[in-house]
Design a protein around this motif. Structure first.
Motif, PDB file in Angstrom:
ATOM      1  N   UNK A  63      10.696 -17.931 -19.841  1.00 43.57           N
ATOM      2  CA  UNK A  63      11.514 -16.836 -20.311  1.00 43.57           C
ATOM      3  C   UNK A  63      12.837 -16.740 -19.578  1.00 43.57           C
ATOM      4  N   UNK A  64      13.691 -15.911 -20.124  1.00 41.47           N
ATOM      5  CA  UNK A  64      15.041 -15.714 -19.601  1.00 41.47           C
ATOM      6  C   UNK A  64      14.993 -14.860 -18.333  1.00 41.47           C
ATOM      7  N   UNK A  65      15.759 -15.248 -17.323  1.00 41.25           N
ATOM      8  CA  UNK A  65      15.872 -14.484 -16.076  1.00 41.25           C
ATOM      9  C   UNK A  65      17.349 -14.236 -15.806  1.00 41.25           C
ATOM     10  N   UNK A  95      10.140  -7.119 -13.729  1.00 36.98           N
ATOM     11  CA  UNK A  95       9.478  -7.917 -14.766  1.00 36.98           C
ATOM     12  C   UNK A  95       9.660  -7.269 -16.137  1.00 36.98           C
ATOM     13  N   UNK A  96       9.744  -8.088 -17.164  1.00 33.60           N
ATOM     14  CA  UNK A  96       9.824  -7.578 -18.527  1.00 33.60           C
ATOM     15  C   UNK A  96       8.504  -6.899 -18.858  1.00 33.60           C
ATOM     16  N   UNK A  97       8.576  -5.821 -19.622  1.00 31.17           N
ATOM     17  CA  UNK A  97       7.371  -5.076 -19.992  1.00 31.17           C
ATOM     18  C   UNK A  97       6.421  -5.950 -20.804  1.00 31.17           C
ATOM     19  N   UNK A 103      11.703 -13.557 -25.381  1.00 28.50           N
ATOM     20  CA  UNK A 103      11.140 -14.342 -24.278  1.00 28.50           C
ATOM     21  C   UNK A 103      11.882 -14.087 -22.966  1.00 28.50           C
ATOM     22  N   UNK A 104      11.916 -12.818 -22.581  1.00 29.17           N
ATOM     23  CA  UNK A 104      12.564 -12.416 -21.343  1.00 29.17           C
ATOM     24  C   UNK A 104      11.501 -12.297 -20.261  1.00 29.17           C
ATOM     25  N   UNK A 105      11.702 -12.981 -19.141  1.00 31.28           N
ATOM     26  CA  UNK A 105      10.764 -12.901 -18.015  1.00 31.28           C
ATOM     27  C   UNK A 105      11.072 -11.682 -17.150  1.00 31.28           C
ATOM     28  N   UNK A 106      12.338 -11.365 -16.994  1.00 21.25           N
ATOM     29  CA  UNK A 106      12.730 -10.209 -16.204  1.00 21.25           C
ATOM     30  C   UNK A 106      14.057 -10.408 -15.515  1.00 21.25           C
ATOM     31  N   UNK A 107      14.351  -9.489 -14.622  1.00 18.61           N
ATOM     32  CA  UNK A 107      15.630  -9.479 -13.921  1.00 18.61           C
ATOM     33  C   UNK A 107      15.412  -9.379 -12.414  1.00 18.61           C
ATOM     34  N   UNK A 108      16.368  -9.929 -11.674  1.00 17.72           N
ATOM     35  CA  UNK A 108      16.385  -9.815 -10.216  1.00 17.72           C
ATOM     36  C   UNK A 108      17.704  -9.181  -9.808  1.00 17.72           C
ATOM     37  N   UNK A 140       7.482 -12.584  -7.904  1.00 20.26           N
ATOM     38  CA  UNK A 140       7.139 -11.234  -8.356  1.00 20.26           C
ATOM     39  C   UNK A 140       7.184 -11.159  -9.889  1.00 20.26           C
ATOM     40  N   UNK A 141       8.202 -11.767 -10.497  1.00 24.05           N
ATOM     41  CA  UNK A 141       8.276 -11.768 -11.964  1.00 24.05           C
ATOM     42  C   UNK A 141       7.073 -12.474 -12.580  1.00 24.05           C
TER      43      UNK A 141
END
Length: 188
Positions: A63-65, A95-97, A103-108, A140-141
């Motif tokens: 997924x996208x980060x 982390x993405x919900x 396909x988003x993994x989440x953000x840092x 963590x993600x």
């Protein structure tokens, strides 16, 4: 390909005077920036995106980060808002919900002033410190949580750091009382 899976964002309030994007006066074809500061410049977005893709593949995180390089004040606000902790920190993971169609993994979010201080304390470059923080955040993600697990994240981080040629990670530093020093010869 890196741009499809990752995005490196610079907070507009971030002091980027030490970044490679900043115009540095030249003397006789040589940058006038002191040698001590050269290892504390923010790496290029391309360099960070390339490492992020490599680390994301090593973690096996799909997924996208997105990674926000930000200030202590901004990360403190995020930490207070999302974790109830009113203090600056080095890295936060969001982390993405749910994976969903994008396909988003989440953000840092990474505090560059904190990362710069930690790099100086550890005797390595800012680039190395940002990479250590990215790897920690990616874990963590991927669902790891060193605050609640029985050492799984620490072991995974240790093996990935070795594979990615990085010095002591955040968990290991805490276990060593924050005094971990990098091995000789590590480069960004």
């Amino acid at each position: 390909m890196a741009s499809l899976r990752t995005m490196i964002l610079l907070d507009p309030d971030l002091d980027t005077d030490l970044s490679p994007q900043a115009k540095m006066p030249k003397r006789s074809g040589v940058a006038s920036q002191p040698a001590a500061l050269q290892g504390q410049r923010i790496p290029s977005r391309r360099t960070l995106a390339r490492f992020l893709c490599e680390a994301q593949a090593a973690v096996k995180l799909r997924g996208h980060v997105s990674v926000l390089l930000t200030t202590d004040a901004a990360i403190r606000r995020l930490n207070r808002q999302f974790r109830g902790k009113n203090k600056a920190t080095d890295v936060l993971s969001f982390p993405a919900a749910a994976p969903g169609p994008l396909k988003i993994a989440g953000d840092l979010a990474i505090s560059i002033p904190t990362a710069r201080r930690q790099a100086e304390e550890r005797g390595h470059s800012l680039a190395i410190e940002i990479k250590v923080l990215m790897l920690h955040g990616l874990l963590h993600l991927a669902g790891y949580d060193h605050e609640t697990d029985a050492g799984q994240m620490a072991r995974r981080e240790q093996s990935l750091r070795a594979a990615l040629r990085l010095p002591h990670g955040l968990i290991e530093r805490a276990d060593l009382g924050g005094n971990a020093r990098p091995a000789k010869g590590l480069r960004s």
